[in-house]
Design an enzyme around this catalytic site. Structure first.
Site, short mmCIF file in Angstrom:
data_model
loop_
_atom_site.label_atom_id
_atom_site.label_comp_id
_atom_site.label_asym_id
_atom_site.label_seq_id
_atom_site.Cartn_x
_atom_site.Cartn_y
_atom_site.Cartn_z
N PHE A 29 0.83 -1.20 0.00
CA PHE A 29 0.00 0.00 0.00
C PHE A 29 0.87 1.25 0.00
O PHE A 29 1.78 1.39 0.82
CB PHE A 29 -0.89 -0.03 1.24
CG PHE A 29 -1.86 1.11 1.36
CD1 PHE A 29 -2.86 1.28 0.42
CD2 PHE A 29 -1.79 1.99 2.43
CE1 PHE A 29 -3.78 2.31 0.54
CE2 PHE A 29 -2.70 3.02 2.57
CZ PHE A 29 -3.70 3.19 1.61
N SER A 97 3.49 -6.83 2.71
CA SER A 97 2.51 -5.98 3.40
C SER A 97 1.12 -6.15 2.80
O SER A 97 0.58 -7.25 2.78
CB SER A 97 2.99 -4.53 3.37
OG SER A 97 2.27 -3.72 4.26
N MET A 98 0.52 -5.07 2.25
CA MET A 98 -0.78 -5.22 1.60
C MET A 98 -0.69 -6.20 0.42
O MET A 98 -1.67 -6.88 0.09
CB MET A 98 -1.32 -3.88 1.11
CG MET A 98 -2.68 -3.98 0.41
SD MET A 98 -3.20 -2.49 -0.47
CE MET A 98 -2.20 -2.61 -1.97
N ASP A 196 8.42 -4.35 13.70
CA ASP A 196 7.68 -3.84 12.55
C ASP A 196 6.85 -2.67 13.03
O ASP A 196 5.94 -2.83 13.85
CB ASP A 196 6.78 -4.94 11.98
CG ASP A 196 6.07 -4.54 10.69
OD1 ASP A 196 5.85 -3.33 10.48
OD2 ASP A 196 5.72 -5.44 9.91
N HIS A 226 9.82 -3.37 8.64
CA HIS A 226 8.66 -3.74 7.84
C HIS A 226 9.01 -4.08 6.39
O HIS A 226 8.59 -5.11 5.87
CB HIS A 226 7.63 -2.62 7.86
CG HIS A 226 6.39 -2.94 7.09
ND1 HIS A 226 5.51 -3.94 7.46
CD2 HIS A 226 5.88 -2.41 5.94
CE1 HIS A 226 4.52 -4.01 6.60
NE2 HIS A 226 4.73 -3.10 5.66
#
Length: 267
Positions: A29, A97-98, A196, A226
């Site tokens: 994202f 992530s996303m 994270d 992250h």
């Protein structure tokens, strides 16, 4: 000398041996393929066919992202899956992530051979998240949480602002994906950073609770934040992903488990 972020998509053909294997790699994202490019290149070098799309609203401006819906992001990754499924025996989904959320969504709706995700998001802990649908009309953007990378002098090339409208879409997609997790049956490997600052442990709790029908392996990352695909643990992620893909491809090829074979496609 800093290197300008490369937001362009990436595509490579199958050049290896054994089952024709494809891997779809997704960025996260407000980011772009820049954050996962080395990951995708390493998989292409290993002989796998690779597709790494630029998701709608990304790699341009946060204002454009504000005009997209989560279904647009899903459709782009689904199209990449379908393209590889036409030319490969098995397809593995991967994402950061996303992008990990999207990879899990595809695994819940398509016959993939396996899933590799890095710090996947499934829960937004921000107490403002439930109000984003209203806040987007009065607050256009908030400061971004970008470059959560332990390794110095690395720029992931993410947007400097987070559009509230897009955050509202993200929250809706997270909730819908959690609902679909029990439908995932392919093996899932998670690379999870011990520190994270973007995705909390709430997402891992949701993942463990939801994956009731899929083998789950969690590999800890002790030296990355992250954006681990650009951090100190990246080489281990890259080699480990290639090993995982070979393993699930062998199991999913004719004579092995049917999961992931394109002839079992089911919407």
């Amino acid at each position: 000398m800093s290197i300008l972020p490369d937001h362009s998509p990436f595509s490579s053909p199958f050049t290896g041996t054994g089952p024709r294997t494809g891997v779809v790699v997704s960025h996260g994202f407000t980011g772009s393929p820049h954050s996962v490019r080395d990951w995708a290149l390493s998989l292409a070098s290993a002989g796998f066919a690779v597709r790494m799309p630029l998701l709608p609203g990304h790699g341009t401006s946060w204002q454009e992202l504000a005009r997209t819906r989560w279904q647009d992001w899903h459709a782009a990754l689904d199209a990449a899956y379908l393209e590889l499924a036409e030319e490969c025996d098995v397809v593995v989904m991967a994402g950061l992530s996303m992008g990990g959320t999207l990879a899990l969504r595809i695994a819940a709706t398509r016959p993939v051979a396996g899933v590799v995700v890095v710090n996947p998001g499934l829960v937004i802990d921000d107490r403002r998240a439930p109000l984003a649908g209203i806040l987007k009309f009065v607050l256009k953007s908030t400061p971004a949480i970008a470059n959560d990378i332990l390794k110095p002098d690395i720029d992931e090339g993410a947007y400097p602002r987070t559009p509230v409208a897009a955050a509202h879409e993200l929250n809706k997609m997270f909730k819908d994906t959690v609902r679909l997790l029990p439908r995932v049956t392919a093996p899932v490997r998670v690379y999870r950073s011990s520190v994270d600052h973007v995705v909390s442990e709430s997402s891992m709790v949701a993942l463990r609770r939801g994956l009731t029908n899929a083998p789950l392996e969690v590999v800890p990352l002790e030296n990355s934040y992250h954006v681990a695909t650009m951090d100190n643990d990246a080489p281990g992620i890259f080699s480990g992903t290639a090993e995982f893909v070979r393993s699930v491809a062998a199991a999913a090829s004719p004579g092995g488990s049917p999961a992931g074979r394109k002839d079992t496609a089911n919407d």
